[in-house]
Structure formats: C-alpha cells, structure tokens
Design an enzyme around this catalytic site. Structure first.
Site, PDB file in Angstrom:
ATOM      1  N   TRP A 166      37.809  58.075  52.770  1.00 56.82           N
ATOM      2  CA  TRP A 166      37.308  59.631  52.214  1.00 56.82           C
ATOM      3  C   TRP A 166      37.191  59.683  51.246  1.00 56.82           C
ATOM      4  CZ3 TRP A 166      35.501  60.842  56.539  1.00 56.82           C
ATOM      5  CH2 TRP A 166      36.132  59.975  58.005  1.00 56.82           C
ATOM      6  N   ASP A 167      37.902  58.238  50.673  1.00 52.55           N
ATOM      7  CA  ASP A 167      37.826  58.405  48.624  1.00 52.55           C
ATOM      8  C   ASP A 167      36.997  58.882  48.550  1.00 52.55           C
ATOM      9  OD1 ASP A 167      40.854  59.011  48.046  1.00 52.55           O
ATOM     10  OD2 ASP A 167      41.455  57.180  48.280  1.00 52.55           O
ATOM     11  N   LEU A 168      36.344  57.100  49.200  1.00 53.97           N
ATOM     12  CA  LEU A 168      34.609  56.692  48.715  1.00 53.97           C
ATOM     13  C   LEU A 168      33.927  58.448  48.370  1.00 53.97           C
ATOM     14  CD1 LEU A 168      35.282  53.508  49.760  1.00 53.97           C
ATOM     15  CD2 LEU A 168      35.360  53.915  47.700  1.00 53.97           C
TER      16      LEU A 168
END
Length: 404
Positions: A166-168
């Site tokens: 999700w960060d990416l």
C-alpha cells in the site's frame, strides 16, 4: 547527463515527509528531473536512521528513498526556522509552489497558513486514514483482510507479508495527484489542498481487483498458497532441487507449457476426464491438482538447466526462485547491464548499485540515478536561491543553531 534533461525539468516540489509513501512520491518526480527539496530538522527526520543501516548507522532506507533530491536542514523548533521553511515552500515561480507532507497539517504545515503566502499553492497531505488517524502498511493490511487469504491453506494464522504494497502504490498516487493538480493550476491558476490516505488507497485497490465484490457475493477469497488464483500457476521443484514458478494465465502461456513439457495429449485427456475445457483459464484453476501432478512429474525427471532450455525454447512464462543475494550477485537484470541501474557514490555508504526511474520516455533520455544527499547538504544553496539569504546571513543563522 543532468536533471535538466528530465521530462519534469523546471518543476519544483518541496517535501517535508518521512518513511515510504510520501518520500517515494517525491523521489518519483525527482528521478524525472524535478527539483525536489526535502526539509528536515537539524538532527534528521523520523526516518533518518530507519533500518536497514550500515555498521556506522547510515540508513540505507533513507538513502534509497531520497535519491536525486536536495536536502535542507532547519531548526524547526524555532520560529525563525519555521519561517524559513515556509519561505522555501512558498517561493515564487510558475513551476514552483508545490508542497508535499505526510505530517499533520498544523503549525507551519497548515495549508491555510501557507496559502496566505502563496494563494496558488498546491499541497498534498498524506494521511493514515481519511479521518486523519495514524495507519501504516502493517495496520492497513490486516484491516483489509489480506493476511487471512495469504499463506499456507492448511494454516489459520495470519501472514503479513513484508512488501509494503500500500505504501508503494500510494507513493505513485502521490506523484499522480501532484501532477494532476499542477496541470489544473496551469489551466485555471487555482491551487488546492489534496488529501490522500493510505487506507483509502488500499480499499480502492481491493475494490479494483474484485476482492470486495467477491465477498459481497458470498465467496470471500480463500488461501491458495503459491497457486495463481483463477488460472494455472504454481511452483515446482526440479530433479536437482531448484524451485521454479510456472504460469499459464493466457491461452498462449498455457499452450507453451503443454508444448514444452510434451504433455499435450495427457492434458487433453485430463480435461476430458474432468469434463473441462482447459483452454478456458477458470477451468485450468478447477483442474489445478491434476495439472500440477502431470507437470510436477515432468519437472522431477529433469535438472534445472534442461527445464530452462525447454521453457525458453517454447516461450513459457516462468522464473527461477532466487535469493536477494543471488539477484544482486548473479542476475544481469540487476546490474549496470540494465540501463535502469548505475553505480553511485552514496555518502556514508560507499559505491552502491542504484535504480533510476523505470519509465522510458522517447522525448527525453532517462535521467541516471543520483545519490541521496547528505542531511542539510543544500541548505545554504537553497536559502540563497529561494529566500535571498546571503553568505553573511547564513553564517549568523548557523551560529545561532537555526540551520545546518
């Protein structure tokens, strides 16, 4: 080659952020030629020593997510330091006035306060959830249910995989949001405050991929281990112990597996016994146990080199499992033989292999990767350029502990 050759040459973004998503968004623009200025406290931000680190405590994480940026270090605990930060964020210029943060939008980060200095300011504030609460990949993932359909089908234990998906994705969404707002400002002259939450990105992707609808229809995703859901794909072990992943998602991929393994007839007979047309990908998933037995027996009779030869000859979609050490030491795709990579001299680390932007633009040559800066390396340069601070003034600020 310089950043001036990048497709975003001339664009300026000021960033006050930490960890993955927001710094990744800023670096994505920097690696396309934008001038990205990161502002940190004098001692470094929350992620300045984030693991992995070298023996002398230099963060490889920080270096990896801040390549090609400029670094400004200010004493943000002082009014004077905050004033300088706001002056940098709101400096004039048609291609400037863009600000990125994943800290709470208060104090000097408050949008209204910054907007008072520059009415057309574009600010993107990244949040954990849409209410402004704290969230990270390791908390979003469990809420979305992903750890409960990841891992061994025989286990009931959650598996929180280590890739911060999700960060990416959010990092790339940060870059898209900033560029969209910049285009809007060019057409209308209007700035705006964009808000984006890590949790909303995760929810959106779960919907895009059909997981939410699947559960609504009463069939929530179950665990299938290393098998490709909805088609044929799984890992196998060759006679000499080498493990490979084989995928037959499309019709062409499926036919290439049958041809490479010389199993066209047995696979056709399997389909007939099961009453399934294996040219349809969903039926290949239904028949996965029988297919895996046939392909697995073929694999078990051959060493890896013979499997690789057969697969490559027939264009099979496959790969070998390898460690990160094998990737770095043996794989030519993770080397300067791939134009994505170059060796850079990273301060505090030494010579390392660094990736640039994966995008290849026909109109501009790819900007080569550049090292992350030293903390505060560009403070004097940026203050002179954007705030009109001369050398004597900078010296006095330094003596009073306002700048690094």
């Amino acid at each position: 080659m310089t950043a001036a050759q990048g497709v975003l040459s001339g664009l300026r973004l000021v960033e006050a952020a930490a960890f993955v998503a927001a710094p990744l968004g800023g670096m994505t623009l920097a690696q396309m030629g934008a001038d990205v200025i990161r502002i940190d406290p004098l001692e470094g931000g929350l992620d300045y020593r984030r693991w992995p680190v070298t023996e002398d405590n230099t963060s490889l994480f920080w270096c990896g997510l801040n390549k090609s940026k400029r670094s400004v270090a200010l004493n943000l605990a002082t009014e004077e330091g905050r004033e300088l930060a706001m002056a940098i964020a709101c400096a004039p210029g048609d291609d400037a006035g863009m600000f990125l943060t994943n800290f709470p939008a208060r104090g000097w980060l408050d949008h209204e306060k910054l907007k008072a200095r520059r009415p057309d300011l574009i600010q993107l504030t990244l949040q954990g959830d849409r209410h402004g609460g704290s969230a990270v990949d390791y908390t979003v993932n469990p809420r979305l249910g992903v750890p409960l359909f990841t891992g061994d089908p025989a286990s009931d234990e959650p598996v929180n995989h280590v890739l911060p998906a999700w960060d990416l994705i959010t990092g790339q969404m940060v870059a898209v949001g900033l560029l969209a707002a910049e285009r809007h400002r060019r057409r209308t002259g209007e700035g705006q405050h964009i808000k984006l939450s890590l949790q909303d990105v995760g929810l959106a992707v779960m919907g895009h991929l059909g997981f939410i609808a699947e559960a609504q229809l009463g069939n929530p995703r179950e665990r299938h281990g290393n098998e490709l859901f909805g088609a044929f794909g799984r890992d196998f072990v060759c006679r000499d112990g080498v493990r490979v992943m084989v995928v037959g998602l499309t019709g062409k991929q499926w036919r290439s597996i049958a041809q490479a393994t010389q199993l066209e007839v047995p696979l056709q007979q399997l389909g007939e016994r099961l009453g399934l047309d294996l040219s349809e990908e969903g039926n290949r998933f239904r028949a996965r146990a029988g297919i895996a037995q046939l392909v697995g027996e073929w694999m078990a009779r051959l060493d890896f080199k013979d499997v690789a030869t057969a697969f490559d000859r027939h264009g099979v979609c496959w790969t070998r499992y390898q460690s990160i050490a094998q990737l770095v030491n043996d794989d030519p795709e993770c080397s300067p033989a791939n134009p994505l990579f170059a060796k850079v001299d990273q301060p505090g680390v030494g010579e390392v292999l660094a990736p640039g932007i994966p995008l290849r633009f026909d109109a501009r040559m790819r900007v080569p990767p550049a090292a992350a800066p030293k903390l505060g390396e560009h403070t004097e340069q940026v203050l002179a350029q954007l705030a009109g601070i001369d050398a004597a003034q900078f010296g006095r600020l330094h003596d009073r502990g306002i700048v690094r």
